[in-house]
Design a protein around this motif. Structure first.
Motif, PDB file in Angstrom:
ATOM      1  N   LYS A   2       0.827  -1.194   0.000  1.00  0.00           N
ATOM      2  CA  LYS A   2       0.000   0.000   0.000  1.00  0.00           C
ATOM      3  C   LYS A   2       0.865   1.248   0.000  1.00  0.00           C
ATOM      4  CE  LYS A   2      -3.891  -1.842   2.554  1.00  0.00           C
ATOM      5  NZ  LYS A   2      -4.732  -1.623   3.698  1.00  0.00           N
ATOM      6  N   LYS A   3       0.268   2.318  -0.522  1.00  0.00           N
ATOM      7  CA  LYS A   3       0.978   3.602  -0.555  1.00  0.00           C
ATOM      8  C   LYS A   3       1.337   4.059   0.855  1.00  0.00           C
ATOM      9  CE  LYS A   3      -0.489   5.938  -4.718  1.00  0.00           C
ATOM     10  NZ  LYS A   3      -1.141   7.114  -5.228  1.00  0.00           N
ATOM     11  N   SER A   4       0.477   3.866   1.793  1.00  0.00           N
ATOM     12  CA  SER A   4       0.733   4.314   3.167  1.00  0.00           C
ATOM     13  C   SER A   4       1.879   3.526   3.798  1.00  0.00           C
ATOM     14  CB  SER A   4      -0.526   4.212   4.023  1.00  0.00           C
ATOM     15  OG  SER A   4      -0.965   2.872   4.076  1.00  0.00           O
ATOM     16  N   THR A   5       1.997   2.259   3.487  1.00  0.00           N
ATOM     17  CA  THR A   5       3.085   1.438   4.005  1.00  0.00           C
ATOM     18  C   THR A   5       4.413   1.877   3.384  1.00  0.00           C
ATOM     19  OG1 THR A   5       1.540  -0.415   4.170  1.00  0.00           O
ATOM     20  CG2 THR A   5       3.869  -0.934   4.338  1.00  0.00           C
ATOM     21  N   VAL A   6       4.406   2.105   2.081  1.00  0.00           N
ATOM     22  CA  VAL A   6       5.612   2.574   1.385  1.00  0.00           C
ATOM     23  C   VAL A   6       6.029   3.947   1.926  1.00  0.00           C
ATOM     24  CG1 VAL A   6       6.537   3.281  -0.853  1.00  0.00           C
ATOM     25  CG2 VAL A   6       5.137   1.242  -0.686  1.00  0.00           C
ATOM     26  N   LEU A   7       5.083   4.814   2.119  1.00  0.00           N
ATOM     27  CA  LEU A   7       5.363   6.154   2.650  1.00  0.00           C
ATOM     28  C   LEU A   7       5.931   6.056   4.057  1.00  0.00           C
ATOM     29  CD1 LEU A   7       5.212   9.203   2.175  1.00  0.00           C
ATOM     30  CD2 LEU A   7       2.897   9.153   3.111  1.00  0.00           C
ATOM     31  N   ALA A   8       5.337   5.232   4.906  1.00  0.00           N
ATOM     32  CA  ALA A   8       5.816   5.063   6.281  1.00  0.00           C
ATOM     33  C   ALA A   8       7.227   4.474   6.288  1.00  0.00           C
ATOM     34  CB  ALA A   8       4.855   4.174   7.067  1.00  0.00           C
ATOM     35  N   LEU A   9       7.471   3.487   5.431  1.00  0.00           N
ATOM     36  CA  LEU A   9       8.793   2.881   5.336  1.00  0.00           C
ATOM     37  C   LEU A   9       9.821   3.891   4.828  1.00  0.00           C
ATOM     38  CD1 LEU A   9      10.335   0.247   5.729  1.00  0.00           C
ATOM     39  CD2 LEU A   9       9.764  -0.351   3.379  1.00  0.00           C
ATOM     40  N   SER A  10       9.471   4.677   3.835  1.00  0.00           N
ATOM     41  CA  SER A  10      10.361   5.706   3.288  1.00  0.00           C
ATOM     42  C   SER A  10      10.696   6.753   4.341  1.00  0.00           C
ATOM     43  CB  SER A  10       9.729   6.382   2.078  1.00  0.00           C
ATOM     44  OG  SER A  10       9.526   5.466   1.040  1.00  0.00           O
ATOM     45  N   ILE A  11       9.703   7.191   5.083  1.00  0.00           N
ATOM     46  CA  ILE A  11       9.929   8.181   6.144  1.00  0.00           C
ATOM     47  C   ILE A  11      10.814   7.596   7.238  1.00  0.00           C
ATOM     48  CG2 ILE A  11       8.792   9.498   7.979  1.00  0.00           C
ATOM     49  CD1 ILE A  11       6.482   9.989   6.018  1.00  0.00           C
ATOM     50  N   SER A  12      10.579   6.336   7.589  1.00  0.00           N
ATOM     51  CA  SER A  12      11.406   5.674   8.611  1.00  0.00           C
ATOM     52  C   SER A  12      12.862   5.582   8.168  1.00  0.00           C
ATOM     53  CB  SER A  12      10.869   4.274   8.899  1.00  0.00           C
ATOM     54  OG  SER A  12       9.576   4.332   9.427  1.00  0.00           O
ATOM     55  N   ILE A  13      13.076   5.205   6.920  1.00  0.00           N
ATOM     56  CA  ILE A  13      14.449   5.119   6.384  1.00  0.00           C
ATOM     57  C   ILE A  13      15.095   6.497   6.371  1.00  0.00           C
ATOM     58  CG2 ILE A  13      15.791   4.631   4.289  1.00  0.00           C
ATOM     59  CD1 ILE A  13      13.848   2.310   3.752  1.00  0.00           C
ATOM     60  N   LEU A  14      14.368   7.505   5.959  1.00  0.00           N
ATOM     61  CA  LEU A  14      14.879   8.877   5.938  1.00  0.00           C
ATOM     62  C   LEU A  14      15.244   9.342   7.343  1.00  0.00           C
ATOM     63  CD1 LEU A  14      15.528  11.370   4.263  1.00  0.00           C
ATOM     64  CD2 LEU A  14      13.155  12.090   4.572  1.00  0.00           C
ATOM     65  N   VAL A  15      14.409   9.042   8.317  1.00  0.00           N
ATOM     66  CA  VAL A  15      14.684   9.419   9.712  1.00  0.00           C
ATOM     67  C   VAL A  15      15.939   8.714  10.212  1.00  0.00           C
ATOM     68  CG1 VAL A  15      13.813   9.243  12.090  1.00  0.00           C
ATOM     69  CG2 VAL A  15      12.312  10.065  10.273  1.00  0.00           C
ATOM     70  N   VAL A  16      16.075   7.435   9.918  1.00  0.00           N
ATOM     71  CA  VAL A  16      17.266   6.682  10.331  1.00  0.00           C
ATOM     72  C   VAL A  16      18.521   7.284   9.695  1.00  0.00           C
ATOM     73  CG1 VAL A  16      18.442   4.444  10.141  1.00  0.00           C
ATOM     74  CG2 VAL A  16      16.029   4.545  10.830  1.00  0.00           C
ATOM     75  N   ILE A  17      18.444   7.613   8.411  1.00  0.00           N
ATOM     76  CA  ILE A  17      19.588   8.225   7.713  1.00  0.00           C
ATOM     77  C   ILE A  17      19.937   9.573   8.340  1.00  0.00           C
ATOM     78  CG2 ILE A  17      20.337   9.256   5.528  1.00  0.00           C
ATOM     79  CD1 ILE A  17      18.825   6.979   4.099  1.00  0.00           C
ATOM     80  N   LEU A  18      18.936  10.395   8.598  1.00  0.00           N
ATOM     81  CA  LEU A  18      19.180  11.710   9.200  1.00  0.00           C
ATOM     82  C   LEU A  18      19.764  11.584  10.605  1.00  0.00           C
ATOM     83  CD1 LEU A  18      16.071  13.760   8.007  1.00  0.00           C
ATOM     84  CD2 LEU A  18      18.443  13.986   7.247  1.00  0.00           C
ATOM     85  N   LEU A  19      19.234  10.682  11.414  1.00  0.00           N
ATOM     86  CA  LEU A  19      19.770  10.484  12.766  1.00  0.00           C
ATOM     87  C   LEU A  19      21.198   9.959  12.727  1.00  0.00           C
ATOM     88  CD1 LEU A  19      16.684   9.040  14.693  1.00  0.00           C
ATOM     89  CD2 LEU A  19      17.767  11.283  14.990  1.00  0.00           C
ATOM     90  N   THR A  20      21.452   9.035  11.807  1.00  0.00           N
ATOM     91  CA  THR A  20      22.817   8.508  11.659  1.00  0.00           C
ATOM     92  C   THR A  20      23.775   9.617  11.235  1.00  0.00           C
ATOM     93  OG1 THR A  20      21.922   6.348  11.049  1.00  0.00           O
ATOM     94  CG2 THR A  20      24.230   6.765  10.487  1.00  0.00           C
ATOM     95  N   THR A  21      23.362  10.404  10.265  1.00  0.00           N
ATOM     96  CA  THR A  21      24.191  11.518   9.799  1.00  0.00           C
ATOM     97  C   THR A  21      24.449  12.499  10.927  1.00  0.00           C
ATOM     98  OG1 THR A  21      23.288  11.285   7.567  1.00  0.00           O
ATOM     99  CG2 THR A  21      24.364  13.373   8.089  1.00  0.00           C
TER     100      THR A  21
END
Length: 184
Positions: A2-21
């Motif tokens: 679903k679009k909402s699952t993909v969006l949630a997963l994308s946001i989670s990955i982005l947050v992890v990348i930003l926190l790691t950075t």
């Protein structure tokens, strides 16, 4: 998916990348500042060692030529005698007559050493100034300030100059070009 699952997963990955950075930068930027600060402090010590070494070398070389100083002072009045008047090579003639064993290459070696050592010392101080500038630029960078202590100050350095140079910079005037101070 679903679009909402993909969006949630994308946001989670982005947050992890930003926190790691952010985490990496919060360690890396202060570490670089410490390296720059200790580099400036180390270069300051290197300048001090170079200054001490420079004077030791010059004193040793001058000591070789100073052995002739006493005799020179005794016979200096003879240099103004008629024998030397209107002669362009007074010093050379004086040393040839009074010190046949004197080697003018001792004075040339001393003059060359002075030039080399002073140039080397100036190069070390120039490098110190550049390192201080780099440190200052690094801590003043707005992005870096996000990760550095707010009360962080630039590294203080001590430059070795002369009272004459300091007076010129204080007044902004350099009009005394008499190298041999003939006014005395």
């Amino acid at each position: 998916m679903k679009k909402s699952t993909v969006l949630a997963l994308s946001i989670s990955i982005l947050v992890v990348i930003l926190l790691t950075t952010y985490t990496v930068l919060s360690f890396k930027i202060p570490t670089i500042e410490i390296e720059k600060r200790t580099g400036v402090e180390g270069q300051q010590k290197k300048c001090m060692v170079h200054q001490a070494n420079m004077w030791n070398i010059l004193k040793e070389k001058a000591g070789v030529t100073e052995q002739y100083k006493g005799t020179f002072e005794k016979v200096f009045p003879q240099m103004v005698d008629k024998e030397f008047s209107n002669d362009q090579n007074v010093m050379v003639k004086f040393f040839q007559q009074n010190f046949p064993e004197f080697k003018t290459d001792l004075l040339n070696d001393l003059m060359q050493s002075i030039k080399i050592e002073r140039t080397g010392f100036t190069t070390e101080q120039d490098f110190l100034i550049d390192m201080q500038r780099e440190h200052k630029n690094y801590i003043m960078n707005k992005f870096n300030k996000l990760f550095l202590d707010s009360d962080l100050k630039e590294v203080e350095i001590k430059l070795i100059t002369s009272s004459r140079t300091n007076a010129i910079y204080e007044s902004g005037v350099e009009d005394d070009i008499d190298l041999f101070d003939s006014k005395k």
